[in-house]
Design an enzyme around this catalytic site. Sequence first.
Site, PDB file in Angstrom:
ATOM      1  N   SER A 123      34.670   1.825  13.162  1.00  0.00           N
ATOM      2  CA  SER A 123      33.349   2.398  13.405  1.00  0.00           C
ATOM      3  C   SER A 123      33.282   3.096  14.750  1.00  0.00           C
ATOM      4  O   SER A 123      32.313   3.800  15.034  1.00  0.00           O
ATOM      5  CB  SER A 123      32.273   1.303  13.356  1.00  0.00           C
ATOM      6  OG  SER A 123      32.514   0.333  14.359  1.00  0.00           O
ATOM      7  N   GLU A 156      30.928   6.537   5.254  1.00  0.00           N
ATOM      8  CA  GLU A 156      31.340   7.748   5.955  1.00  0.00           C
ATOM      9  C   GLU A 156      32.833   7.966   5.713  1.00  0.00           C
ATOM     10  O   GLU A 156      33.649   7.102   6.024  1.00  0.00           O
ATOM     11  CB  GLU A 156      31.065   7.625   7.453  1.00  0.00           C
ATOM     12  CG  GLU A 156      29.584   7.578   7.788  1.00  0.00           C
ATOM     13  CD  GLU A 156      29.328   7.387   9.274  1.00  0.00           C
ATOM     14  OE1 GLU A 156      28.338   7.950   9.772  1.00  0.00           O
ATOM     15  OE2 GLU A 156      30.098   6.652   9.926  1.00  0.00           O
ATOM     16  N   ASN A 194      26.349   6.685  14.012  1.00  0.00           N
ATOM     17  CA  ASN A 194      26.337   6.151  15.372  1.00  0.00           C
ATOM     18  C   ASN A 194      26.243   7.243  16.430  1.00  0.00           C
ATOM     19  O   ASN A 194      25.925   6.957  17.584  1.00  0.00           O
ATOM     20  CB  ASN A 194      27.581   5.290  15.618  1.00  0.00           C
ATOM     21  CG  ASN A 194      27.441   3.908  15.024  1.00  0.00           C
ATOM     22  OD1 ASN A 194      26.336   3.372  14.929  1.00  0.00           O
ATOM     23  ND2 ASN A 194      28.540   3.330  14.579  1.00  0.00           N
TER      24      ASN A 194
END
Length: 507
Positions: A123, A156, A194
């Site tokens: 991530s 994603e 993010n």
Amino acid sequence: MTAIEACRVVAVVGTGTMGRGIAQVALVAGHPVRLYDAAPGGAEEAAKAVRARLDRLVEKGRMEPGARDEALARLYPVVTLAELSDAALVVEAVLERLDVKRPLFASLEEIVGEDCVLATNTSSLSVTAIAGPLRHPGRLVGLHFFNPAPLLPLVEVVSGFATDESVARCAADTVLSWGRTPVRCADTPGFIVNRIARPFYAEALRVYEEGATDPATIDAVLREGGGFRMGPFALTDLIGQDVNEAVTRSVWDSFFQDVKFTPSLAQRRLVESGRLGRKSGRGWFPYGEDAAAPAPATAEVCEAPEVVGIHADLGPAGVVREMIEEAGIRIVRDRTPAASEGFLVLPAGTRLCLTGGTTATSDLSGTYIHFDLSLDYRSCARVALAPGAGADPGDVRAAVGLFQRLGKKVSVIGETPGMIVARTVAMLIDFTVEAAARGVADAEDIDTAMKLGVNYPGGPGEWCDRLGARWAWRFLLAMDGEYPGGRYAPSTALRHRAALEERQARS
């Protein structure tokens, strides 16, 4: 290359919470699934946890017992990486450390077949950097699932610098066949969610640091006024203050400490004090059986004015005029010649207008009270007001009563440029327009990611279409004037889009 067939093996390496969730998703989609963990007994423990999850689905009537039994017959914990040799897809979910992931994939490359897709669930790390040492870096792609993976549909699909297009397309098609919603993006710090979401947290923290109001009120205004599912203070308490701050710091460092991504000192102090949120029993708010629910500042009932003046159009708050008339308050036309922006005129002459990125005191053309943006004034439950210096106290009460007559709770806060919802939305729009222009992802995928990944009430691209790029650009120019230094300087991409809107409006 299309979606990987359900009869082929999917391997999950790293069997913590995220690894178990990914394994469950692949298993329910029909794949044989192999689990591997470097910790002795870790894979077997994870297999038991997946079995327990499927049992709960059966108990809740969400899965047939026969389907559960068939799925569990395809679940295999293994003790060596060599047992993953026939995998068509390996998804890694180990520690977020480059020095752990790189040697793992180097080992996997020696074991699996040439057609096996290698995927990292990172991530925060660069997919390009993870793939760098591989002999064939084009076979590695990012598959960033969101926690809990069996419940949240977004994935994603991240293409590193060397990722083959056919591999990325295969990965996207595969997760689509699993009932997930893939969004394609480039290998950029924070990927889509993010990266774009940083202002949602940062602007709330900035308002708090300026002393305009407290966390409970900021959360309530964004939730009940902006339509966001959770406020940023409650959400970071849920995520974990240490986790959220680490992501912010990682993105900031990855962008070479760009001022637009600067972390919050207030959040740093919270982490240093050990107030990490729900998991520690206290973050911005206390938790536990005896903890009181956070109470936002809400104005007492005030009398609404019988008549208000109006000057020009109220812009994105134009529907407020209709609502005032529907509430039985008479509107008369104000003929102030010098003012260009729309505003309402209260009984003692104070002007009530939508915040435009400055403070109410900054405009020397009159005495002002600013009200905050709502993405839907008819359905919102709360509106924030910020009186400027010298605002008539009676008019402040009249402004409160006006919005109460419209069925809204009112929070009166201290002056802060752009207030709460408006500055957050404007920044989210700018981040989105810039990311799309830079090829991070297309605008539609960004909107999809923000709606599914963090439950936004709409996509920032959709808000830009509705509010107008010109509104966001002018708003951020005003914010940049209040806070010189570049944090709020609108992007070149937003300026170009605003200029295009201007030309189209004139034609």
